[in-house]
Design a protein around this motif. Structure first.
Motif, mmCIF file in Angstrom:
data_model
loop_
_atom_site.group_PDB
_atom_site.id
_atom_site.type_symbol
_atom_site.label_atom_id
_atom_site.label_comp_id
_atom_site.label_asym_id
_atom_site.label_seq_id
_atom_site.Cartn_x
_atom_site.Cartn_y
_atom_site.Cartn_z
ATOM 1 N N THR A 106 0.848 -1.189 0.000
ATOM 2 C CA THR A 106 0.000 0.000 0.000
ATOM 3 C C THR A 106 0.882 1.236 0.000
ATOM 4 N N PHE A 107 0.466 2.280 -0.721
ATOM 5 C CA PHE A 107 1.137 3.559 -0.527
ATOM 6 C C PHE A 107 0.125 4.687 -0.526
ATOM 7 N N THR A 108 0.486 5.760 0.188
ATOM 8 C CA THR A 108 -0.363 6.945 0.241
ATOM 9 C C THR A 108 0.305 8.048 -0.578
ATOM 10 N N PHE A 109 -0.538 8.881 -1.147
ATOM 11 C CA PHE A 109 -0.090 9.977 -1.999
ATOM 12 C C PHE A 109 -0.770 11.251 -1.515
ATOM 13 N N VAL A 110 0.004 12.315 -1.315
ATOM 14 C CA VAL A 110 -0.535 13.623 -0.927
ATOM 15 C C VAL A 110 0.054 14.659 -1.882
ATOM 16 N N HIS A 111 -0.817 15.498 -2.427
ATOM 17 C CA HIS A 111 -0.399 16.498 -3.422
ATOM 18 C C HIS A 111 -0.881 17.867 -2.961
ATOM 19 N N ASP A 112 0.068 18.775 -2.726
ATOM 20 C CA ASP A 112 -0.248 20.178 -2.422
ATOM 21 C C ASP A 112 -0.035 20.994 -3.689
ATOM 22 N N LEU A 113 -0.807 22.076 -3.829
ATOM 23 C CA LEU A 113 -0.813 22.842 -5.073
ATOM 24 C C LEU A 113 -0.912 24.332 -4.792
ATOM 25 N N ALA A 114 -0.126 25.127 -5.525
ATOM 26 C CA ALA A 114 -0.282 26.584 -5.571
ATOM 27 C C ALA A 114 -0.619 26.939 -7.013
ATOM 28 N N ALA A 115 -1.837 27.445 -7.231
ATOM 29 C CA ALA A 115 -2.296 27.714 -8.602
ATOM 30 C C ALA A 115 -3.331 28.823 -8.609
ATOM 31 N N VAL A 116 -3.500 29.434 -9.767
ATOM 32 C CA VAL A 116 -4.481 30.490 -10.029
ATOM 33 C C VAL A 116 -4.609 31.470 -8.852
ATOM 34 N N GLY A 117 -3.475 31.951 -8.357
ATOM 35 C CA GLY A 117 -3.461 32.958 -7.304
ATOM 36 C C GLY A 117 -3.587 32.433 -5.887
ATOM 37 N N GLN A 118 -3.752 31.142 -5.710
ATOM 38 C CA GLN A 118 -3.886 30.545 -4.379
ATOM 39 C C GLN A 118 -2.514 30.122 -3.840
ATOM 40 N N PRO A 119 -2.306 30.204 -2.515
ATOM 41 C CA PRO A 119 -1.039 29.737 -1.942
ATOM 42 C C PRO A 119 -0.969 28.214 -1.921
ATOM 43 N N LEU A 120 0.226 27.691 -1.694
ATOM 44 C CA LEU A 120 0.428 26.245 -1.617
ATOM 45 C C LEU A 120 -0.431 25.664 -0.513
ATOM 46 N N GLN A 121 -1.271 24.672 -0.874
ATOM 47 C CA GLN A 121 -2.186 24.051 0.077
ATOM 48 C C GLN A 121 -2.627 22.689 -0.429
ATOM 49 N N HIS A 122 -3.275 21.934 0.458
ATOM 50 C CA HIS A 122 -3.706 20.576 0.115
ATOM 51 C C HIS A 122 -4.633 20.574 -1.103
ATOM 52 N N HIS A 123 -4.399 19.608 -1.996
ATOM 53 C CA HIS A 123 -5.235 19.457 -3.189
ATOM 54 C C HIS A 123 -5.768 18.032 -3.329
ATOM 55 N N LEU A 124 -4.890 17.017 -3.194
ATOM 56 C CA LEU A 124 -5.292 15.628 -3.397
ATOM 57 C C LEU A 124 -4.664 14.724 -2.344
ATOM 58 N N SER A 125 -5.361 13.630 -2.025
ATOM 59 C CA SER A 125 -4.753 12.552 -1.243
ATOM 60 C C SER A 125 -5.436 11.252 -1.640
ATOM 61 N N ALA A 126 -4.649 10.178 -1.662
ATOM 62 C CA ALA A 126 -5.172 8.879 -2.084
ATOM 63 C C ALA A 126 -4.399 7.762 -1.399
ATOM 64 N N THR A 127 -5.044 6.606 -1.326
ATOM 65 C CA THR A 127 -4.407 5.382 -0.867
ATOM 66 C C THR A 127 -4.507 4.373 -2.002
ATOM 67 N N LEU A 128 -3.372 3.816 -2.390
ATOM 68 C CA LEU A 128 -3.326 2.887 -3.520
ATOM 69 C C LEU A 128 -2.723 1.560 -3.074
ATOM 70 N N ARG A 129 -3.213 0.472 -3.689
ATOM 71 C CA ARG A 129 -2.685 -0.870 -3.423
ATOM 72 C C ARG A 129 -2.016 -1.404 -4.680
ATOM 73 N N ARG A 130 -0.980 -2.190 -4.463
ATOM 74 C CA ARG A 130 -0.254 -2.746 -5.595
ATOM 75 C C ARG A 130 -1.145 -3.735 -6.342
ATOM 76 N N ALA A 131 -1.260 -3.561 -7.661
ATOM 77 C CA ALA A 131 -2.059 -4.457 -8.497
ATOM 78 C C ALA A 131 -1.190 -5.374 -9.331
ATOM 79 N N VAL A 132 0.012 -4.917 -9.687
ATOM 80 C CA VAL A 132 0.949 -5.704 -10.484
ATOM 81 C C VAL A 132 2.326 -5.546 -9.851
ATOM 82 N N GLY A 133 3.044 -6.660 -9.747
ATOM 83 C CA GLY A 133 4.395 -6.612 -9.231
ATOM 84 C C GLY A 133 4.536 -7.138 -7.816
#
Length: 199
Positions: A158-185
């Motif tokens: 399992t791995f977790t992913f967190v993505h912060d974003l600064a865009a269209v005049g907004q400061p860097l802040q939380h945008h995405l988070s996900a938990t993924l499981r290995r499907a191949v490998g």
């Protein structure tokens, strides 16, 4: 006359124990090799509200000191059914001595990021070095991405992913988070329906 070639003679590996053998500099990121699938949530002040999405991420190598990275996501409705394609990107993680990482990530929306960071202890933390935009792309100024291997079911797949974003005049802040499981490998067979196994 043009001589044809049936297929590339050098394959990419999704596992550390298959040919070609991984370069020694890949050691801090070998746990990420494979194809991963899961679900996440996202939001941003410029959007109408939060959203749910599913995602597939793959990491592979060809024996040299970099990983080929690909990710695609699609939005989900309230019942978890696919609505439409969402983010898509591809690129490379270039591993350097001492676990340093230089990453190149390109999106079809006209955004190319160069990120730098570090890999170690089952995590990769990347922050913006520079962003290049096509003339019609949204104004993205910075991002931060964190990938962390977890031992959710005791299998280490399992791995977790967190993505912060600064865009269209907004400061860097939380945008995405996900938990993924290995499907191949992985060393154990995947479940027959990953959509039902990842919440």
């Amino acid at each position: 006359m043009v001589e044809s070639v049936a297929e590339p003679p050098f394959s990419d590996a999704l596992r550390a124990d298959e040919a070609p053998g991984p370069h020694a500099l890949l050691e801090p990121v070998l746990g990420f090799l494979g194809v991963w699938r899961g679900r996440g949530r996202g939001g941003y002040p410029t959007l109408d509200g939060d959203f749910a999405y599913a995602q597939e991420v793959s990491f592979r190598h060809d024996g040299r000191p970099f990983l080929r990275y690909e990710a695609r996501a699609w939005l989900l409705d309230g019942d978890g059914a696919p609505l439409r394609p969402a983010a898509r990107e591809s690129g490379w993680w270039r591993l350097q001595p001492d676990g340093r990482v230089e990453a190149l990530v390109t999106q079809p929306t006209g955004i190319t990021e160069i990120l730098v960071g570090h890999a170690g202890e089952g995590a990769v933390d990347l922050s913006t070095h520079s962003v290049a935009l096509t003339p019609t792309a949204k104004d993205v100024t910075a991002t931060r991405r964190r990938y962390t291997l977890a031992d959710g079911d005791g299998d280490g797949d399992t791995f977790t992913f967190v993505h912060d974003l600064a865009a269209v005049g907004q400061p860097l802040q939380h945008h995405l988070s996900a938990t993924l499981r290995r499907a191949v490998g992985q060393s154990t067979p995947p479940t027959s329906s990953w959509n039902s196994s990842v919440q």
